[in-house]
Structures are given as C-alpha cells and as structure tokens.
Design an enzyme around this catalytic site. Structure first.
Site, PDB file in Angstrom:
ATOM      1  N   ASP A  15       0.784  -1.232   0.000  1.00 21.90           N
ATOM      2  CA  ASP A  15       0.000   0.000   0.000  1.00 21.90           C
ATOM      3  C   ASP A  15       0.816   1.283   0.000  1.00 21.90           C
ATOM      4  OD1 ASP A  15       0.984  -0.349   2.534  1.00 21.90           O
ATOM      5  OD2 ASP A  15      -0.858   0.236   3.568  1.00 21.90           O
ATOM      6  N   GLU A  16       2.128   1.194  -0.215  1.00 17.98           N
ATOM      7  CA  GLU A  16       2.901   2.434  -0.276  1.00 17.98           C
ATOM      8  C   GLU A  16       4.129   2.267  -1.160  1.00 17.98           C
ATOM      9  OE1 GLU A  16       5.061   3.729   3.213  1.00 17.98           O
ATOM     10  OE2 GLU A  16       4.745   1.784   4.174  1.00 17.98           O
TER      11      GLU A  16
END
Length: 369
Positions: A108-109
């Site tokens: 997610d990043e």
C-alpha cells in the site's frame, strides 16, 4: 541544473487504511463502521483498521482482545490478500505511467522519483495530484501523498494530512519542517529510544539537530549518522526499483523473563500473528524461518529451518516457528527476547539505509515542485 546538484523530486504515496478501505469498498454494509481486518474478537492481532475504528484507538498489530475492548462495536473481517495484491498491482501501474523509478515498500505504499517524468509534466505536485485522482478513479480508494526532495521527508509528509490529503515540502523548507517534528516521527525512533531521548531533553527535530554527531553516537550508537543527517533534512538515498529485501520479521523484549514452557508458547503465538501480518502486508514470500532468542544473561542464539519451496501460508509458518521454539525448550535461566524472521524472500523491495555521507544543503536552489 537541479539534477546536477543531486536534487530530486520524490513522491511518497500511502494508501489510506488500505486493507480496511478495500473491504468497505467491496462490502457497502461496512461503510462508515469500525472495521478491523484480521484477528477475531477472541484472539489474534489486527492487520488493519478503518478510520472509524482508529477513532477508538484501534491500530494495526494490536491484539484483537484489546481492540475489541476499546471499540465494542468493532467488526472483524477476514483478510483477502489476493484481492489486496491485485489492487496493489493496479496502483503500481498508475505509478509507472509517470516514472520507471518506483520503489514499493509494501502493498500500500511506494516512492516514485519524478525528477524526469515520462509525461514531461515537470511539476511533482501536479503529478502527485494526477496519481491520486487516477487511483480514486480506477479503484474508488483514496491515497495520501508526500512530495519533497528526498525520501525521508516525502514519507513523513505523506502522513501529515491523512486521509486523502497531500503535503509538499520544498527544498528550502526541509530543515525547518524537520525541526518542528516530534522525534517519534523519525523512522526507527520507537518508544524506548523516545524515552531515552526525552531523558536527554531531546523532544523535537530541532533538539536533535542541536546535538553533535559524537554525542549522538555516544547515546545511540550506529543510528547516530542517520539521526544527524535526518535532523537536518538530509537524505541521499535514491529511489531504487526491484531492490530485494533479505527478510521480514519481528521480535519482542519482555519486562519479565519467560521461563515456563507455557509462557514461551503463548509468547510465540503472539509473535507469529504479528510477524505474519507484516509478511502479508509486504507481499513477501520466502523459504527460511529463523527463531531468535536472547536469554536472561544476554546470551543470544538463533535456530533456522529452510524449505525447498516458499512457506505456503500462516499455518505452515506457525508450525515452523513452534518447531524451532521446541528445539530450545526447556530453558534454564529464562528468555528476555523472542523473534521470528522469514528470509530467502521473493517479490519484496526494500529501502536502503541513509547514505553515510552528508552535505551542507542549506543553500537549496529553486526547484519546480
């Protein structure tokens, strides 16, 4: 001229409550409600929490029992990591529309270096806005962004205006931005290091910057160089795609030594939950499980077991962890630390440590952010 001086335009994108947001997107009945992904009301740990749950103090890696106590209406849902990986690949494709220099940190990043962006836009702020808009269009999910001249500040900035926000820190603003940060916002400064800093009257980036590198080395050892540079807004790391991480793991130090088999086994179950959540979040797959144990007399041992294939899932990871623990039991004089690591990984990128050198960047030229 900017590129010759080594100044980069870096974006850090961090999805907002990613796992929980995917569940709320796919299950409308969960929207607006406190949701925890992973665990259960009875056992396990929270892998992710919705913002509604976070308002009650529920956080990832928190024991489920504690989370339920803080938020009695908390709804536990089973994780769907295949779905999260699919969405993650969708998001990374958006990043690569603008740059090939994409360094994922987890599902997610990621960091994106847009110093030379593919579309020739030339403005990092505008690119970050476009990325966030395209993510929302394609996935119906929100992302927050930090835009700056290095990775350290970009990552901190992405957390400034969450959720669904953006923060831009230009080169001439970097040192002042870092100066006002609480030291706990610095990567690697956990509760214990934070307490040590507080006793030394170091509370902010400015307090940290006021210390000499020798002083920091005396009190914080190998972290001194990193703290010295970071407190000045300096970070020379490049965005490096396809850097393979060596391991994913976690450990715990206990206030009271663990002596009985029961205490050790219970401690191991908690570590299994926490580490497996980290493994799933990172998208890691690996073949070797290693147990680390530190005894009451500070003697440290490790035990490992490798498979010819990747560990298939949490159940197998847990079985290997328990098997390794059993190999050191019974213990004679107590265990003060336990940890588990998954190594020989595939498919997980990592960030380097900060460069060992440091420059005086107080005179930063104007740059199109």
């Amino acid at each position: 001229m900017s590129e010759q001086l080594g100044i980069r335009k870096i974006i850090h994108i961090d999805m907002d409550a990613f796992f929980a947001s995917v569940e709320q997107r796919d299950h409308p009945e969960l929207r607006g409600k406190p949701v925890a992904v992973g665990g259960s009301a009875a056992r396990g740990v929270v892998a992710a929490a919705s913002y509604e749950a976070r308002e009650f103090g529920v956080r990832s890696a928190m024991p489920s029992v504690t989370a339920k106590r803080r938020c009695p209406d908390l709804i536990f849902v089973k994780h769907r990591f295949d779905v999260y990986r699919e969405v993650s690949q969708q998001i990374r494709a958006i990043f690569r529309m603008h740059s090939d220099l994409v360094e994922p940190l987890s599902l997610d990043e990621a960091y994106i270096d847009v110093t030379q962006d593919k579309m020739g836009i030339g403005n990092a702020t505008r690119i970050a806005e476009m990325i966030r808009a395209e993510i929302k269009k394609q996935t119906q999910l929100t992302a927050s962004a930090g835009v700056s001249y290095n990775k350290f500040i970009a990552k901190i900035a992405s957390d400034q205006n969450k959720p669904d926000g953006m923060c831009v820190i230009k080169p001439h603003q970097g040192a002042d931005f870092v100066a006002q940060l609480p030291v706990r916002r610095f990567f690697g400064v956990g509760p214990k290091t934070g307490e040590r800093m507080a006793k030394l009257n170091i509370h902010t980036g400015a307090d940290l910057r006021a210390q000499s590198e020798d002083f920091l080395r005396q009190h914080f050892g190998n972290s001194a160089g990193y703290l010295f540079r970071a407190s000045r807004g300096v970070d020379h790391r490049e965005v490096k795609p396809n850097r393979i991480r060596k391991s994913v793991g976690g450990e715990r130090t206990y206030g009271e030594d663990l002596v009985s088999d029961t205490d050790l086994e219970e401690a191991m179950e908690k570590i299994i939950d926490i580490v497996w959540n980290s493994i799933e979040k990172s998208g890691a797959r690996g073949r070797t499980v290693t147990l680390k144990a530190k005894y009451a007399d500070f003697r440290q041992i490790t035990r490992s077991k490798s498979l010819e294939r990747n560990v298939e899932g949490k159940a197998e990871f847990a079985e290997l962890g328990r098997e390794l623990l059993a190999s050191i039991m019974p213990v004679e004089n107590g265990v003060r630390l336990l940890g588990l690591t998954l190594a020989n990984l595939e498919g997980v990128e990592e960030a380097d440590k900060l460069s060992a050198s440091h420059d005086d960047d107080s005179q930063q030229p104007a740059f199109n952010f």
